[in-house]
Motif scaffolding. Structure first.
Motif, PDB file in Angstrom:
ATOM      1  N   UNK A 265       0.825  -1.207   0.000  1.00 40.41           N
ATOM      2  CA  UNK A 265       0.000   0.000   0.000  1.00 40.41           C
ATOM      3  C   UNK A 265       0.863   1.263   0.000  1.00 40.41           C
ATOM      4  N   UNK A 266       1.934   1.254   0.798  1.00 36.63           N
ATOM      5  CA  UNK A 266       2.826   2.412   0.840  1.00 36.63           C
ATOM      6  C   UNK A 266       3.460   2.662  -0.522  1.00 36.63           C
ATOM      7  N   UNK A 267       3.898   1.586  -1.170  1.00 30.64           N
ATOM      8  CA  UNK A 267       4.500   1.729  -2.501  1.00 30.64           C
ATOM      9  C   UNK A 267       3.473   2.248  -3.490  1.00 30.64           C
ATOM     10  N   UNK A 268       2.263   1.683  -3.417  1.00 37.86           N
ATOM     11  CA  UNK A 268       1.192   2.113  -4.328  1.00 37.86           C
ATOM     12  C   UNK A 268       0.930   3.610  -4.194  1.00 37.86           C
ATOM     13  N   UNK A 269       0.893   4.093  -2.957  1.00 33.99           N
ATOM     14  CA  UNK A 269       0.660   5.524  -2.722  1.00 33.99           C
ATOM     15  C   UNK A 269       1.816   6.369  -3.239  1.00 33.99           C
ATOM     16  N   UNK A 270       3.026   5.879  -3.077  1.00 32.79           N
ATOM     17  CA  UNK A 270       4.215   6.643  -3.468  1.00 32.79           C
ATOM     18  C   UNK A 270       4.385   6.744  -4.984  1.00 32.79           C
ATOM     19  N   UNK A 271       3.976   5.697  -5.700  1.00 32.93           N
ATOM     20  CA  UNK A 271       4.165   5.714  -7.167  1.00 32.93           C
ATOM     21  C   UNK A 271       2.850   5.919  -7.918  1.00 32.93           C
ATOM     22  N   UNK A 272       1.795   6.186  -7.150  1.00 36.62           N
ATOM     23  CA  UNK A 272       0.488   6.482  -7.745  1.00 36.62           C
ATOM     24  C   UNK A 272      -0.028   5.325  -8.609  1.00 36.62           C
ATOM     25  N   UNK A 273      -0.003   4.142  -8.024  1.00 35.80           N
ATOM     26  CA  UNK A 273      -0.554   2.958  -8.677  1.00 35.80           C
ATOM     27  C   UNK A 273      -1.462   2.246  -7.689  1.00 35.80           C
ATOM     28  N   UNK A 274      -2.253   1.308  -8.162  1.00 37.02           N
ATOM     29  CA  UNK A 274      -3.093   0.531  -7.249  1.00 37.02           C
ATOM     30  C   UNK A 274      -2.246  -0.568  -6.608  1.00 37.02           C
ATOM     31  N   UNK A 275      -2.610  -1.000  -5.386  1.00 33.03           N
ATOM     32  CA  UNK A 275      -1.880  -2.103  -4.742  1.00 33.03           C
ATOM     33  C   UNK A 275      -1.830  -3.347  -5.628  1.00 33.03           C
ATOM     34  N   UNK A 276      -2.916  -3.603  -6.340  1.00 36.83           N
ATOM     35  CA  UNK A 276      -2.959  -4.780  -7.216  1.00 36.83           C
ATOM     36  C   UNK A 276      -1.898  -4.677  -8.327  1.00 36.83           C
TER      37      UNK A 276
ATOM     38  N   UNK B 126       0.919  -2.946  -8.124  1.00 37.76           N
ATOM     39  CA  UNK B 126       2.224  -3.120  -7.487  1.00 37.76           C
ATOM     40  C   UNK B 126       2.513  -4.605  -7.285  1.00 37.76           C
ATOM     41  N   UNK B 127       1.526  -5.373  -6.847  1.00 39.92           N
ATOM     42  CA  UNK B 127       1.703  -6.816  -6.665  1.00 39.92           C
ATOM     43  C   UNK B 127       2.029  -7.493  -7.996  1.00 39.92           C
ATOM     44  N   UNK B 128       1.378  -7.018  -9.066  1.00 41.44           N
ATOM     45  CA  UNK B 128       1.628  -7.578 -10.402  1.00 41.44           C
ATOM     46  C   UNK B 128       3.063  -7.291 -10.840  1.00 41.44           C
ATOM     47  N   UNK B 129       3.536  -6.082 -10.529  1.00 42.41           N
ATOM     48  CA  UNK B 129       4.915  -5.717 -10.875  1.00 42.41           C
ATOM     49  C   UNK B 129       5.900  -6.560 -10.072  1.00 42.41           C
ATOM     50  N   UNK B 130       5.579  -6.799  -8.790  1.00 39.92           N
ATOM     51  CA  UNK B 130       6.444  -7.641  -7.968  1.00 39.92           C
ATOM     52  C   UNK B 130       6.540  -9.049  -8.562  1.00 39.92           C
ATOM     53  N   UNK B 131       5.400  -9.599  -8.960  1.00 41.29           N
ATOM     54  CA  UNK B 131       5.395 -10.939  -9.555  1.00 41.29           C
ATOM     55  C   UNK B 131       6.182 -10.947 -10.866  1.00 41.29           C
ATOM     56  N   UNK B 132       6.052  -9.859 -11.632  1.00 35.52           N
ATOM     57  CA  UNK B 132       6.772  -9.755 -12.904  1.00 35.52           C
ATOM     58  C   UNK B 132       8.273  -9.677 -12.663  1.00 35.52           C
ATOM     59  N   UNK B 133       8.662  -8.946 -11.606  1.00 36.79           N
ATOM     60  CA  UNK B 133      10.079  -8.839 -11.257  1.00 36.79           C
ATOM     61  C   UNK B 133      10.656 -10.209 -10.909  1.00 36.79           C
ATOM     62  N   UNK B 134       9.893 -10.990 -10.131  1.00 37.83           N
ATOM     63  CA  UNK B 134      10.348 -12.335  -9.782  1.00 37.83           C
ATOM     64  C   UNK B 134      10.522 -13.177 -11.042  1.00 37.83           C
ATOM     65  N   UNK B 135       9.559 -13.067 -11.943  1.00 36.87           N
ATOM     66  CA  UNK B 135       9.605 -13.845 -13.176  1.00 36.87           C
ATOM     67  C   UNK B 135      10.785 -13.430 -14.057  1.00 36.87           C
TER      68      UNK B 135
END
Length: 224
Positions: free
Chosen positions: A179-190, A192-201
């Motif tokens: 949530x903090x990251x989402x607020x800081x980069x102006x994206x939805x939490x969902x 941000x989670x998708x980007x995290x999963x993409x980074x892992x991949x």
């Protein structure tokens, strides 16, 4: 996955074969209004049985137990119940063990002589931010990274990350919540989670610990 705010109780199971240790932790945590101990187990096998009937948010899992130890139980639990946060407990601060367990999916690693407030903080932080990093885990991950680097068995995957992906990865390594990251980069939490999963991949890692190691090796964050 259940969502809870800071005012809602977190359900916790303690898995440790030392009755006195369990009792001590249970007594300390019972003073916290937002923590509820819903079960106790003597070993990993008993814990897996409990998980068929109980839904904890966080498990305090001892590494050394009879019948089935925490090292064996950890990947089994993560495979069956990936949403449950797991805090590993031990008497030893073995860096190689910490690195291994974090890569297997542990969300935190604490020594048994940790203050009850530290255990409480780890429970809340793991639930909210997924991971609880402290000096012990940070040093262990970096030591593990150096070992792999010296053995020439670890090098950053040749992938190209966008500036946004690098920025979000830095924030994740700084222990910011979704949530903090989402607020800081102006994206939805969902998102941000998708980007995290993409980074892992993209980087070929399976855990947040792996992402931290990748970020350090790649120079995205400083190796202090």
């Amino acid at each position: 996955m259940k969502t809870q705010d800071s005012g809602t109780s977190l359900n916790v199971i303690i898995a440790d074969d030392h009755v006195l240790f369990r009792a001590g932790v249970k007594t300390a945590l019972s003073l916290k209004k937002d923590i509820r101990i819903i079960g106790e187990a003597d070993n990993g096998q008993q814990l897996l049985y409990l998980l068929r009937h109980l839904e904890p948010d966080v498990i305090l899992l001892d590494i050394q137990m009879p019948v089935m130890d925490g090292i064996t139980a950890l990947p089994e639990i993560k495979k069956l119940y990936p949403h449950i946060r797991i805090i590993m407990l031990t008497m030893h601060n073995d860096h190689s063990m910490i690195s291994r367990l974090m890569e297997l999916g542990a969300n935190a690693y604490l020594t048994k002589n940790s203050d009850s407030e530290v255990i409480y903080e780890a429970i809340r932080t793991c639930y909210t931010n997924e991971y609880y990093f402290n000096d012990l885990t940070n040093k262990a991950l970096l030591d593990g990274l150096r070992t792999k680097r010296n053995a020439d068995t670890f090098s950053p995957t040749e992938v190209k990350l966008s500036d946004k992906e690098k920025h979000i990865l830095k924030l994740m390594c700084d222990e910011k919540s979704t949530k903090e990251i989402a607020d800081m980069v102006d994206l939805s939490p969902r998102t941000v989670e998708a980007i995290r999963d993409k980074l892992k991949s993209k980087t070929g890692v399976k855990s947040m610990a792996g992402l931290v190691m990748y970020a350090v090796k790649s120079g995205i964050i400083e190796n202090k």
